[in-house]
Design a protein around this motif. Structure first.
Motif, PDB file in Angstrom:
ATOM      1  N   ILE A  81       0.858  -1.179   0.000  1.00 39.61           N
ATOM      2  CA  ILE A  81       0.000   0.000   0.000  1.00 39.61           C
ATOM      3  C   ILE A  81       0.898   1.234   0.000  1.00 39.61           C
ATOM      4  CG2 ILE A  81      -1.692   1.299   1.316  1.00 39.61           C
ATOM      5  CD1 ILE A  81      -2.722  -1.328   2.401  1.00 39.61           C
ATOM      6  N   SER A  82       0.573   2.127  -0.842  1.00 42.30           N
ATOM      7  CA  SER A  82       1.338   3.358  -0.946  1.00 42.30           C
ATOM      8  C   SER A  82       1.161   4.174   0.340  1.00 42.30           C
ATOM      9  CB  SER A  82       0.860   4.170  -2.145  1.00 42.30           C
ATOM     10  OG  SER A  82       1.407   5.462  -2.094  1.00 42.30           O
ATOM     11  N   PRO A  83       2.239   4.719   0.895  1.00 46.25           N
ATOM     12  CA  PRO A  83       2.128   5.548   2.107  1.00 46.25           C
ATOM     13  C   PRO A  83       1.215   6.747   1.905  1.00 46.25           C
ATOM     14  CG  PRO A  83       4.432   5.056   1.641  1.00 46.25           C
ATOM     15  CD  PRO A  83       3.625   4.539   0.498  1.00 46.25           C
ATOM     16  N   LEU A  84       1.098   7.245   0.707  1.00 43.15           N
ATOM     17  CA  LEU A  84       0.231   8.395   0.455  1.00 43.15           C
ATOM     18  C   LEU A  84      -1.239   8.063   0.679  1.00 43.15           C
ATOM     19  CD1 LEU A  84       1.906  10.020  -2.665  1.00 43.15           C
ATOM     20  CD2 LEU A  84       1.932  10.816  -0.302  1.00 43.15           C
ATOM     21  N   LEU A  85      -1.604   6.800   0.500  1.00 41.69           N
ATOM     22  CA  LEU A  85      -2.990   6.404   0.742  1.00 41.69           C
ATOM     23  C   LEU A  85      -3.336   6.426   2.228  1.00 41.69           C
ATOM     24  CD1 LEU A  85      -3.462   3.461  -1.783  1.00 41.69           C
ATOM     25  CD2 LEU A  85      -4.433   5.759  -1.909  1.00 41.69           C
ATOM     26  N   LEU A  86      -2.354   6.314   3.078  1.00 43.35           N
ATOM     27  CA  LEU A  86      -2.590   6.334   4.524  1.00 43.35           C
ATOM     28  C   LEU A  86      -2.672   7.761   5.080  1.00 43.35           C
ATOM     29  CD1 LEU A  86      -0.198   3.482   5.685  1.00 43.35           C
ATOM     30  CD2 LEU A  86      -2.680   3.406   5.427  1.00 43.35           C
ATOM     31  N   LEU A  87      -2.169   8.717   4.336  1.00 40.30           N
ATOM     32  CA  LEU A  87      -2.101  10.088   4.824  1.00 40.30           C
ATOM     33  C   LEU A  87      -3.473  10.683   5.171  1.00 40.30           C
ATOM     34  CD1 LEU A  87      -0.070  12.221   5.540  1.00 40.30           C
ATOM     35  CD2 LEU A  87      -0.192  13.071   3.198  1.00 40.30           C
ATOM     36  N   PRO A  88      -4.496  10.598   4.325  1.00 44.85           N
ATOM     37  CA  PRO A  88      -5.796  11.192   4.690  1.00 44.85           C
ATOM     38  C   PRO A  88      -6.402  10.616   5.973  1.00 44.85           C
ATOM     39  CG  PRO A  88      -5.707  10.844   2.338  1.00 44.85           C
ATOM     40  CD  PRO A  88      -4.482  10.178   2.916  1.00 44.85           C
ATOM     41  N   PRO A  89      -6.413   9.298   6.197  1.00 43.47           N
ATOM     42  CA  PRO A  89      -6.986   8.807   7.458  1.00 43.47           C
ATOM     43  C   PRO A  89      -6.177   9.250   8.686  1.00 43.47           C
ATOM     44  CG  PRO A  89      -6.757   6.990   5.883  1.00 43.47           C
ATOM     45  CD  PRO A  89      -6.119   8.187   5.286  1.00 43.47           C
ATOM     46  N   VAL A  90      -4.867   9.332   8.541  1.00 44.23           N
ATOM     47  CA  VAL A  90      -4.030   9.764   9.668  1.00 44.23           C
ATOM     48  C   VAL A  90      -4.316  11.230   9.994  1.00 44.23           C
ATOM     49  CG1 VAL A  90      -1.656  10.214  10.384  1.00 44.23           C
ATOM     50  CG2 VAL A  90      -2.240   8.040   9.303  1.00 44.23           C
ATOM     51  N   ILE A  91      -4.422  12.065   8.979  1.00 38.45           N
ATOM     52  CA  ILE A  91      -4.742  13.482   9.197  1.00 38.45           C
ATOM     53  C   ILE A  91      -6.120  13.621   9.830  1.00 38.45           C
ATOM     54  CG2 ILE A  91      -5.256  15.664   8.025  1.00 38.45           C
ATOM     55  CD1 ILE A  91      -2.997  14.989   6.061  1.00 38.45           C
TER      56      ILE A  91
END
Length: 181
Positions: free
Chosen positions: A7-17
Motif C-alpha cells: 500500500i502506498s504511504p500516500l494512501l494512509l495520509l488522509p486517514p491519519v490526518i
C-alpha cells in the motif's frame, strides 16, 4: 510474473490526518471552558500603567492598585456596545462598595465623558489609554475586560466580555471574597 506491491504511504495520509484532527477537536471540546481566553497575568503583579487623564482628573497609578484593597480594573470604551450593557452591573458593584478602576480604551475623551455623564460614573478613579499600550501590556483582547486584583496588586482573575449579574455572582464575587481572606 506478478509483482507484489504494498500500500502506498500516500494512501494512509488522509486517514491519519483525519484521526489527528478528530483528536484535537475532542480535546478542545472537553476543556473546562471552551470560550476562555488564557491570561498570562493571573498570579502575577499587574503590569505598568501608562495612562492619561480623562476630563481633568489625574489618572490612577500602579501604586493605587497596591493599596491593600481588593479591587476591579475595567477596560471600557464609549463606542463599545457591550460596555454599555455591563454598565449597570459596574454601578451596582460600586454602590455595594467595590472599588473599580476604569481604563478608557482608544476613545474620544469627549465621548467617554459623555458616556459617563449619561450612564453614571462607577469608577473610584479613571485613566485613559488612547494608544492602547496599557491594554497590550495587560493582554486585553477587546473591551470590555475586567480584572480582579488583590490588595497587593496581583491579578487573580481576568474576565473577557461584559459582566452580567450571573457572572458577578458566579465568578467575580467569589474571586474577590477569596482574595479578601
Amino acid at each position: 510474473m506478478s509483482e507484489k506491491r504494498g500500500i502506498s504511504p500516500l494512501l494512509l495520509l488522509p486517514p491519519v490526518i483525519f484521526a489527528g484532527l478528530a483528536a484535537l477537536f475532542f480535546i478542545g471540546m472537553t476543556r473546562d471552558d471552551p470560550d476562555a481566553l488564557p491570561s498570562m497575568l493571573v498570579g502575577k503583579p499587574a503590569p505598568a500603567l501608562v495612562l492619561s487623564d480623562l476630563g481633568g482628573a489625574a489618572p490612577f497609578t500602579a501604586e493605587t492598585l497596591r493599596d491593600g484593597q481588593v479591587k476591579l480594573v475595567n477596560f471600557w470604551a464609549s463606542w463599545c456596545a457591550p460596555c454599555r450593557e455591563e454598565h449597570p452591573d459596574l454601578k451596582a458593584l460600586a454602590e455595594a462598595g467595590v472599588p473599580i478602576y476604569g481604563i478608557n480604551y482608544k476613545d474620544d475623551p469627549v465621548k467617554a465623558r459623555r458616556f459617563l455623564d449619561e450612564l453614571g460614573d462607577p469608577f473610584a478613579a479613571i485613566g485613559a489609554d488612547p494608544s492602547g499600550r496599557t491594554a497590550i501590556e495587560w493582554g486585553v483582547y477587546g473591551v470590555p475586560e475586567t480584572f480582579v486584583l488583590d490588595g497587593n496588586g496581583t491579578v487573580l482573575l481576568r474576565h473577557p466580555g461584559p459582566l452580567t449579574p450571573e457572572i458577578v455572582e458566579a465568578t467575580i464575587r467569589p474571586a474577590m471574597e477569596s482574595a479578601a481572606q
